[in-house]
Motif scaffolding. Structure first.
Motif, short mmCIF file in Angstrom:
data_model
loop_
_atom_site.label_atom_id
_atom_site.label_comp_id
_atom_site.label_asym_id
_atom_site.label_seq_id
_atom_site.Cartn_x
_atom_site.Cartn_y
_atom_site.Cartn_z
N ILE A 286 0.83 -1.21 0.00
CA ILE A 286 0.00 0.00 0.00
C ILE A 286 0.86 1.26 0.00
O ILE A 286 0.69 2.15 -0.82
N ASP A 287 1.81 1.30 0.93
CA ASP A 287 2.66 2.49 1.05
C ASP A 287 3.49 2.71 -0.21
O ASP A 287 3.61 3.83 -0.71
N SER A 288 4.07 1.64 -0.73
CA SER A 288 4.95 1.77 -1.89
C SER A 288 4.19 2.20 -3.13
O SER A 288 4.62 3.11 -3.87
N MET A 289 3.04 1.59 -3.38
CA MET A 289 2.30 1.92 -4.60
C MET A 289 1.64 3.29 -4.51
O MET A 289 1.54 3.99 -5.54
N ASN A 290 1.21 3.66 -3.33
CA ASN A 290 0.68 5.02 -3.18
C ASN A 290 1.77 6.05 -3.47
O ASN A 290 1.55 7.06 -4.14
N LEU B 86 9.63 -4.34 -5.17
CA LEU B 86 8.49 -4.57 -4.28
C LEU B 86 7.95 -5.98 -4.45
O LEU B 86 7.70 -6.70 -3.47
N LEU B 87 7.76 -6.40 -5.70
CA LEU B 87 7.19 -7.73 -5.95
C LEU B 87 8.12 -8.83 -5.46
O LEU B 87 7.66 -9.88 -4.95
N ALA B 88 9.41 -8.61 -5.59
CA ALA B 88 10.38 -9.60 -5.09
C ALA B 88 10.28 -9.70 -3.57
O ALA B 88 10.38 -10.80 -3.00
N LYS B 89 10.09 -8.58 -2.92
CA LYS B 89 9.94 -8.59 -1.46
C LYS B 89 8.66 -9.30 -1.07
O LYS B 89 8.63 -10.05 -0.07
N LEU B 90 7.60 -9.13 -1.83
CA LEU B 90 6.33 -9.80 -1.53
C LEU B 90 6.44 -11.31 -1.69
O LEU B 90 5.80 -12.07 -0.95
N ASP B 91 7.25 -11.75 -2.65
CA ASP B 91 7.47 -13.19 -2.80
C ASP B 91 8.07 -13.77 -1.52
O ASP B 91 7.69 -14.88 -1.08
#
Length: 633
Positions: free
Chosen positions: A393-397, A442-447
């Motif tokens: 949320i924070d990153s995409m905002n 970000l996506l790598a961190k979410l993985d």
């Protein structure tokens, strides 16, 4: 004002079609010779002195009280015009005479009159500038006309008898009173300046102008709140980094100030300076630079000051304020280049460019630190129900807001690293590659965060939720134009894959508990076992998935209505209708009606089912008896 020596400007006088009559002596010489006739230049000087002396001496500020307290230009514009013409004619007569008879006594008389006239004009110049501060403020000047139109009219106001200050009054009939007064004052100043400059008194004229007009610029800078930053050296003894709240407040003030300063303060002063000193480009340059340079350096040096005094711990979102400052200078750059076009104004433009450079460096550093913060996030907290992580949320905002500055970020990120997928047909702009790289981090961190879930199905749901949030943010912001349709299609496909994996792992055993062909003939015993298998698998799946959440309604409908309900409900309904009656009244065998199954599935992925309504507990879970109210599908 200098009193010694004479100042004579050499120029070519206009030819005259008429010559003044030469005075003849009435008595012959004792020796019978004719008297020596006065030269042409002497005759011109005699006539000029005869006409100029009464006009000039009347306005000698050192001889009469009237001349001391009265303004020539305010009292009578017609007489002011005659005064200027007398001075002009006196210059030509002096020039003519000095080439033929440099020892003539009339030159001393003429020079004395010239000094008196210059003192008068000096006084008038000061009075007009002082008394018309309101009419000559930069706002009034900048709104009345453009610098181009004024500069093109560089001819002297006294070159033609029909072109005088009265024309300004005629033109002023069509504009408001303030603009009319401004025009008249500017015309008078130009008339006096040209007269003094052509008479060799440019230094005295410029001294008065610079003192008064610089005070107006300095006052304008002060009122805009920029005086505190006039000298960076004054902050050397203070702590290195100021509180961001203080800098942020001053930055907001600067953003308001820079528009007024460029559009009005400096622009108006340049227009006035170009008009008053239209006769000489070098004088215009010297005058405007001396008046505006200090204030302009204060104004355009402020962003550099903010960057230098900002703590490295400034929150990432504060980069927007830096971008606002960059935008302000970039947007006004054409005006800045035009106003400060003189070579001597180069330090002003250099300072503005330096501020842009410092902001660019700050922004690139801030984005690098933002990416590092994503990679080093160590919250290690599992989001309940596989929901959306706060980091997403924070990153995409943050990134979606940054995308609003894409026009400014493009030159800033021109040399930044980052890559879009290799299948891109053409090389992507640097800004697109940089944003793609940040989202990839970000996506790598979410993985990595997804691996924290013990239930693999929920880890896939977590990935589906977070990737969907990324996709939606991109689609609803300028990120869409930066990343492109190809990038979006790939991410949407990933969401579909994650959702399919969730459905397979979480609900496949429920689907497999039903007969592959519900129309096939089963014995009562086999049918009873099929009901039992469905009851157990459905209760188990519902129990695990009841706490799961899918905030995005479209993704939730895709998972439940488009996929799960279509795979489960029709098969169960057909099986139920065919074998329900054969089970008798054994409610422990047939625990769910098709309507119950449809309702329970539809209530999934909202989080805790019980928290969504005030229904009794026996209606919130399939583990209790089926509710009496039915939901049809």
């Amino acid at each position: 004002m200098p009193k010694k020596g004479t100042r004579i400007v050499c120029f070519s006088p206009k030819s005259s079609s008429k010559s003044n009559s030469v005075t003849k002596f009435s008595a012959p010489s004792r020796f019978g010779l004719s008297p020596k006739r006065p030269s042409f230049s002497q005759s011109v000087m005699d006539r000029t002195l005869e006409l100029a002396k009464p006009v000039i001496t009347k306005w000698n500020p050192e001889t009469t009280t009237f001349a001391k307290v009265t303004s020539l230009f305010h009292e009578s514009r017609g007489e002011a015009k005659d005064f200027i013409k007398c001075v002009h004619n006196l210059q030509k007569a002096m020039h003519l005479l000095v080439t033929e008879n440099p020892t003539s006594d009339n030159l001393a008389v003429a020079q004395n009159l010239m000094q008196i006239s210059m003192r008068r004009l000096q006084k008038e110049f000061y009075q007009i500038l002082s008394m018309n501060r309101a009419h000559l403020d930069p706002e009034s000047v900048s709104t009345r006309s453009s610098r181009t139109s004024i500069q093109s009219n560089s001819t002297s106001d006294y070159d033609d008898d029909d072109e005088d200050v009265d024309e300004v009054r005629v033109a002023g009939d069509s504009i408001v009173q303030v603009e009319d007064e401004s025009s008249l004052a500017m015309a008078d100043l130009k008339l006096i300046a040209e007269c003094m400059i052509s008479s060799g008194y440019a230094k005295e004229c410029l001294k008065i102008y610079k003192i008064i007009r610089k005070s107006i610029i300095d006052e304008g800078i002060f009122r805009l709140g920029m005086e505190k930053f006039g000298s960076f050296s004054s902050h050397k003894n203070k702590k290195k980094n100021m509180d961001w709240e203080v800098l942020d407040m001053r930055t907001k003030n600067w953003l308001d100030a820079v528009k007024v300063a460029v559009k009005t303060l400096f622009n108006g002063e340049r227009i006035l300076c170009d008009h008053v000193f239209a006769v000489s480009e070098s004088i215009r340059e010297s005058c405007f630079t001396d008046i505006s340079k200090e204030g302009a350096l204060i104004l355009f040096g402020f962003p550099e000051y903010v960057v230098r005094n900002s703590s490295k711990k400034v929150p990432p979102e504060k980069v927007f304020r830096m971008l606002d400052m960059y935008t302000a200078i970039a947007n006004y750059w054409p005006e800045i280049e035009s106003i400060f076009s003189f070579e001597s104004s180069l330090p002003v433009k250099s300072q503005a460019i330096t501020s842009l450079t410092k902001i660019s460096e700050y922004v690139r550093t801030a984005l690098a630190e933002f990416e590092t913060a994503i990679q080093k996030d160590n919250s290690k907290s599992i989001v309940a129900g596989g929901g959306i992580h706060h980091l997403t949320i924070d990153s995409m905002n943050y990134l979606s807001l940054l995308a609003d500055y894409s026009n400014i970020l493009s030159p800033i990120l021109a040399d930044s690293p980052g890559d879009l997928p290799e299948s891109s047909e053409s090389p992507a702009p640097a800004i697109s590659r940089r944003f793609a790289q940040l989202i990839l981090s970000l996506l790598a961190k979410l993985d990595g965060e997804a691996k924290l879930y013990r239930d693999v199905s929920i880890s896939y749901l977590f990935l589906a939720n977070n990737h969907q949030y990324v996709v939606v943010k991109v689609c609803t912001s300028n990120l869409k134009y930066l990343l492109g349709d190809d990038w979006l299609s790939k991410q949407e496909f990933k969401v579909t894959q994650f959702a399919a994996n969730y459905e397979r792992l979480a609900w496949s055993h429920v689907i497999e508990s039903l007969p592959e062909n519900p129309a096939a003939i089963l014995s009562p015993e086999n049918a009873r076992e099929c009901f039992k298998r469905f009851n157990a698998s459905f209760e188990q799946a519902h129990r695990k998935q009841s706490a799961c959440v899918v905030p995005d309604c479209k993704l939730r409908d895709d998972i439940i209505k488009v996929n799960l309900l279509r795979k489960v409900l029709p098969v169960y309904r057909e099986f139920y209708n065919k074998y329900r009656a054969k089970m008798g009244n054994e409610r422990s065998i047939v625990r769910f009606t098709p309507e119950d199954v449809g309702r329970y599935l539809s209530d999934l992925l909202f989080g805790n089912v019980g928290s969504r309504s005030s229904s009794s507990s026996n209606q919130s879970s399939p583990h209790s008896r089926a509710p009496q109210s039915k939901t049809s599908f």
